[in-house]
Structures are given as C-alpha cells and as structure tokens.
Design an enzyme around this catalytic site. Structure first.
Site, PDB file in Angstrom:
ATOM      1  N   SER A 274      53.933  53.659  85.072  1.00  0.00           N
ATOM      2  CA  SER A 274      52.501  53.792  85.348  1.00  0.00           C
ATOM      3  C   SER A 274      51.763  52.492  85.044  1.00  0.00           C
ATOM      4  O   SER A 274      52.318  51.579  84.432  1.00  0.00           O
ATOM      5  CB  SER A 274      51.915  54.925  84.501  1.00  0.00           C
ATOM      6  OG  SER A 274      51.900  54.540  83.136  1.00  0.00           O
TER       7      SER A 274
ATOM      8  N   ASP B 240      63.105  57.841  86.028  1.00  0.00           N
ATOM      9  CA  ASP B 240      62.472  58.797  85.107  1.00  0.00           C
ATOM     10  C   ASP B 240      62.938  60.203  85.482  1.00  0.00           C
ATOM     11  O   ASP B 240      62.178  61.001  86.008  1.00  0.00           O
ATOM     12  CB  ASP B 240      60.948  58.678  85.200  1.00  0.00           C
ATOM     13  CG  ASP B 240      60.244  59.243  83.970  1.00  0.00           C
ATOM     14  OD1 ASP B 240      60.948  59.609  83.012  1.00  0.00           O
ATOM     15  OD2 ASP B 240      59.002  59.323  83.974  1.00  0.00           O
TER      16      ASP B 240
ATOM     17  N   SER C 234      54.244  56.052  73.839  1.00  0.00           N
ATOM     18  CA  SER C 234      55.006  54.964  74.444  1.00  0.00           C
ATOM     19  C   SER C 234      54.078  54.090  75.273  1.00  0.00           C
ATOM     20  O   SER C 234      52.953  54.463  75.590  1.00  0.00           O
ATOM     21  CB  SER C 234      56.109  55.524  75.340  1.00  0.00           C
ATOM     22  OG  SER C 234      55.548  56.245  76.415  1.00  0.00           O
ATOM     23  N   ARG C 235      54.573  52.928  75.592  1.00  0.00           N
ATOM     24  CA  ARG C 235      53.877  52.106  76.576  1.00  0.00           C
ATOM     25  C   ARG C 235      54.311  52.562  77.965  1.00  0.00           C
ATOM     26  O   ARG C 235      55.208  53.387  78.099  1.00  0.00           O
ATOM     27  CB  ARG C 235      54.195  50.629  76.341  1.00  0.00           C
ATOM     28  CG  ARG C 235      53.687  50.128  74.979  1.00  0.00           C
ATOM     29  CD  ARG C 235      53.813  48.630  74.863  1.00  0.00           C
ATOM     30  NE  ARG C 235      53.390  48.154  73.549  1.00  0.00           N
ATOM     31  CZ  ARG C 235      52.135  47.854  73.225  1.00  0.00           C
ATOM     32  NH1 ARG C 235      51.167  48.009  74.133  1.00  0.00           N
ATOM     33  NH2 ARG C 235      51.825  47.402  72.037  1.00  0.00           N
TER      34      ARG C 235
ATOM     35  N   THR D  22      49.608  55.615  77.046  1.00  0.00           N
ATOM     36  CA  THR D  22      48.604  55.920  76.026  1.00  0.00           C
ATOM     37  C   THR D  22      48.475  54.774  75.036  1.00  0.00           C
ATOM     38  O   THR D  22      47.367  54.379  74.647  1.00  0.00           O
ATOM     39  CB  THR D  22      48.968  57.223  75.298  1.00  0.00           C
ATOM     40  OG1 THR D  22      48.970  58.297  76.243  1.00  0.00           O
ATOM     41  CG2 THR D  22      47.977  57.535  74.189  1.00  0.00           C
TER      42      THR D  22
ATOM     43  N   GLY E 282      52.633  60.318  85.491  1.00  0.00           N
ATOM     44  CA  GLY E 282      52.598  60.427  86.941  1.00  0.00           C
ATOM     45  C   GLY E 282      51.206  60.563  87.519  1.00  0.00           C
ATOM     46  O   GLY E 282      51.039  60.574  88.737  1.00  0.00           O
TER      47      GLY E 282
ATOM     48  N   LYS F 272      54.177  63.043  89.712  1.00  0.00           N
ATOM     49  CA  LYS F 272      55.596  62.875  89.417  1.00  0.00           C
ATOM     50  C   LYS F 272      56.374  64.132  89.805  1.00  0.00           C
ATOM     51  O   LYS F 272      57.487  64.068  90.329  1.00  0.00           O
ATOM     52  CB  LYS F 272      55.775  62.570  87.926  1.00  0.00           C
ATOM     53  CG  LYS F 272      57.183  62.222  87.530  1.00  0.00           C
ATOM     54  CD  LYS F 272      57.261  61.878  86.041  1.00  0.00           C
ATOM     55  CE  LYS F 272      56.541  60.594  85.722  1.00  0.00           C
ATOM     56  NZ  LYS F 272      56.713  60.193  84.307  1.00  0.00           N
TER      57      LYS F 272
END
Length: 506
Positions: free
Chosen positions: A214, A271, A209-210, A218, A183, A303
């Site tokens: 966003s 989410d 995760s991809r 990472t 977020g 978020k």
C-alpha cells in the site's frame, strides 16, 4: 594498534560506526586487507557472523578498498548493525564466514508439495529471524507457500514465528487490539480507534507494520505525528503512562521472522491469505493481545474481492486464533472506494487530525468507520453494555478526550523524525466527462500514490476531491497528485492519464 597475524583464529577487529543506513539489513564493511578474514574466503558465502561475547549477528559483507573508511584491523558497522550490537566505537568484535542455513532444505520439500511440520517451520522461523537466508531464498519460500498451505500448517507457521521472537506480558490485564488486513487506501482507523479506546481506559499497545503493498501503513502515517521506532522498554513506558501506543513492531522484536518475510513480500507484492494470517496473528499474540478485532474490507477493487473469499479468510483467522487462545472477532466491511480523502502518509495524517479535532471538513466515512470499530472494542469492557459501545466511542470523540489522548501518546513517543510537508509538485486530474461517480478503484489509486513516491516520500500521494455518489461536470478536478521527485511524479501522472480509477454510472 599492533599488527595482527592474518587469518589467526579469533582475531578481533575494532568496531567502527559508519554513517550508512542499510534499513533492516545487517551489513559490515571489511577491508580488502582485513586481518581477520581474507575477502576471497567470502566469495561463496552470502553472510558472515559477527561475534561480540555471547551475541552473534549475521550480516552481508561489503569489501572496501579505501583504508580511510575501513582499515585492515577494523570492521565498519552501518547504523542498523551498530545499534543491534549495542557496543561503543572501538570495541573488539570477531567476524567469520557464516555456515549455510540447514533449514533451507525444507523449502525444497515445500516446493516438492510436502506439508511442513512444526519443528521444520520453527527452524525456518529461527533462521529467518537471525537473517541466515538471502532475499532470494526468502522469496523462494514465500512463493512455495503461496502455492498451498493447509490450515494446520498455517497454524504451525504462526506458532513458529511467535517462538522465534519476544513475547510481551501485561500482567494478566485485558489487552485489546484492532487490525485491518489492508487493501483500502486511506483506511487509517487505528490512529483514531487507539486514542478513543485508551481515553475510555482499556489497554491498547498497538504495534503496526510499515506498508507492504500500500502507499502507507499505520506505522508510516503515525510517523508523521510522532516517533514510531521505539524499543520494547520505551513502548512499555508509553503504554503504562498513556494506556496505548502506535509503534512500529519491527523494533520491539515481535515475530522478527515476519519482518524479514514482509521486507521481501513488499517488492514482490505477495500477500497470500495464509501468510497474512500468520503475519498478523503472530504479531498480535507476541504483543500480548487478549482480544482482537479484525477488519476485512470486501469490494471489487479491495484486496478481498468477493464475499466467498472473505468468508474463507474469516474462517482461517478464526481457526488459527482460536487454537492460539486469542479471542478474535472478524468484521467484513463493504468498500467501493478509498476511506477518507488522503492517500499517502502526510495526507492520511491530515485526515486523522481532522477527525480527532472534530473539524467540519473531516472525512465522514473515516470518522464513522472508526467509531464503529472502536465501539466493538469498547464492549470488551464488562461495564459497557452490549450495543452501547458506539455511543461511548462517539462521546469520547466529540468531547475531545480522544484528541487529547492522541496528543499525550504522540508526546510520550517523541517528536517525528520526518517532515510533515506535502510534496511541492502538484497536478490535478480532471474528469473527461460529466456524471455521477459510482466507484473509485482502490487498487488504481494506491498504484498512482505509490508511483508518486509514497510511502518512501511521506509527502507524496493522492488527495481525493470527490467521493462515490458525487455529481461532477466535465473538466472538474477529481484528485490531486502530490510528489517531490520529478521521475516518480511523472510516473504517477502517466499512470493517471492511462486510468485515473474513477468509474461513472452509465
């Protein structure tokens, strides 16, 4: 090859790899004159089963009218399915219509307001991990769960997702991890924390995760620096050699049901707190983590917008993690703007490099937050006294030990398969008035960066030129938009013209 009788039981097809990338989706190309199954039989089926010995994979069928691409006695396998089958070209496999997933009946129960049991959730997670549901069915499940989930139901969902995949074992060693719920654009602290922690000597196998909602996850940013699509064996080798890794969790089959849910959450921008808790904690437990630090940013455009919601989420994380035996610390961090200067994979990787190299132009907020988080993790080491973790993290960063460790990790993971170049299209967004910047809207900046093409285009994004507290004159550039595709770039420009996200003090 001799002609095979049509629709014979157990008719085998020869495997033909195809140069198509269907991303995470399993798909097969079948000839309209397929000798194993008539295409009209598939009209009501959303999936077929591909059998190769004891291995069974579900896939979406694509009917082909070009015999040069797929002959009647062949099955065409795009790259994701071909890799998962692990067979050579020309190997014999069988295909048949897949039976409907019985677990979808439980989604109707959820829509009707029922609390699902652990066995029901285990059946759902198992079918998700085997790709037995269509995207429409996955979306129905996500929306039904978004309406309500009890804390214990969230716990059972997490357990079910863990049980549906692999679980790594690190021989009883302390395994630390750090995760941010997202977020906040540019918040790439994990890529600085991991090498600091590994340089100290703690074990940190970081699976990431991809991006879901966003401009970069990472794994997306790390992919600018090194390969992230590692198998479990490759990941283990990197961790044993370097003490840490930063890899995409989807390849190592950790909580595979979560990967399916994420793939549908991404376009729907769903989410919820319950799905977030189940997703994050299932991945961490499956990766073998014993101690987890969770960063929960709180701010007017983050978020999580207010302290009350943050505390509810904190308690839910603690409830589920505690029942799973995962030692977890939740930090609530205040945020009024993106972290660092870059938003988008290439720009964020640039900021990470600047912090690790100790460059004077490195973003101070990214550096200091990374040091704070790394310090909390280092205090998991019994030899580090309470309150001394930050000093140790700062020392490892300043000495260059963390930078050398990141170079070692990147070399072990392998060279990046993507370009690290910025998008060639550039536009500066300028201030319409003079004043002091009071806030930068995280959601708006993320939206502009995503419209520009990030993270699908790694070189797209937003490069911030000013931070909260800066005084700017009228006409001063506030940020640059980078992009490659003309249509995406134009969408981003129009969004920035409508609202650039910078808020000025009255």
């Amino acid at each position: 090859m001799a002609e095979l009788p049509p629709e014979a039981s157990g008719v085998a097809l020869r495997l033909k790899p195809l140069a198509f990338d269907t991303y995470r989706e399993n798909a097969v190309f079948l000839s309209r004159d397929c000798v194993a199954v008539r295409p009209e039989r598939l009209a009501g089926a959303r999936r077929v089963e591909v059998h190769a010995g004891s291995l069974r994979l579900l896939a979406s069928p694509v009917i082909c009218d070009d015999p040069a691409l797929v002959a009647p006695g062949e099955i065409g396998a795009p790259q994701p399915l071909f890799r998962r089958l692990g067979l050579p070209a020309g190997a014999l496999v069988e295909v048949a219509p897949a039976p409907p997933a019985r677990s979808f009946a439980f989604v109707r129960d959820k829509v009707a307001g029922e609390v699902l049991t652990l066995p029901q959730l285990e059946a759902i997670a198992r079918d998700l991990s085997e790709h037995r549901w269509s995207d429409i069915e996955v979306a129905a499940f996500l929306i039904a769960c978004a309406a309500f989930m009890t804390p214990d139901e969230t716990l059972d969902m997490t357990r079910a997702m863990i049980s549906a995949g692999r679980r790594l074992d690190w021989d009883g060693r302390t395994v630390v991890d750090k995760h941010c719920i997202g977020g906040v654009p540019g918040n790439r602290t994990s890529l600085i924390v991991a090498p600091i922690v590994a340089a100290h000597g703690l074990l940190m196998p970081k699976t990431s995760s991809r991006a879901i909602t966003s401009p970069a996850g990472t794994a997306d940013t790390m992919e600018v620096l090194a390969r992230v699509d590692l198998s479990e064996e490759e990941m283990r080798a990197v961790v044993e050699r370097c003490g840490a890794c930063v890899v995409w969790g989807g390849r190592v089959n950790l909580s595979p049901a979560d990967d399916v849910l994420i793939s549908v959450e991404r376009p729907l921008a769903i989410d919820t707190p319950e799905q977030m808790v189940a997703s994050i904690l299932s991945k961490k437990v499956a990766a073998g983590s014993t101690r987890l630090l969770l960063d929960v940013p709180v701010g007017p455009s983050a978020k999580i917008r207010d302290r009350r919601a943050a505390l509810r989420l904190k308690k839910l994380f603690e409830h589920v993690a505690g029942r799973l035996g995962l030692e977890t610390e939740v930090l609530l961090t205040d945020v009024l703007e993106p972290v660092g200067f870059g938003v988008g994979p290439v720009l964020e990787a640039r900021d990470v490099r600047a912090v690790l190299r100790g460059r004077p132009d490195a973003p101070a907020d990214l550096r200091e937050k990374s040091i704070r988080l790394a310090g909390r993790i280092l205090e998991a080491d019994p030899d580090v006294r309470g309150g001394q973790g930050e000093a140790r993290a700062r020392e490892l960063l300043a000495s260059g030990a963390a930078a050398r460790k990141m170079d070692e990790i990147a070399k072990a993971q392998g060279p990046s398969p993507i370009s690290g170049a910025l998008g060639s299209r550039v536009h500066e967004v300028r201030a319409a008035r003079a004043g002091r910047i009071a806030q930068v809207d995280c959601w708006r900046i993320a939206t502009i960066a995503r419209l520009a093409g990030a993270p699908t285009d790694p070189g797209a994004g937003v490069d911030l030129l000013h931070k909260v507290g800066d005084e700017v004159v009228e006409g001063a550039p506030l940020f640059r938009i980078h992009g490659s595709e003309p249509s995406d770039f134009q969408f981003a420009l129009e969004a920035a013209e409508e609202d650039h996200g910078f808020r000025f003090a009255s």
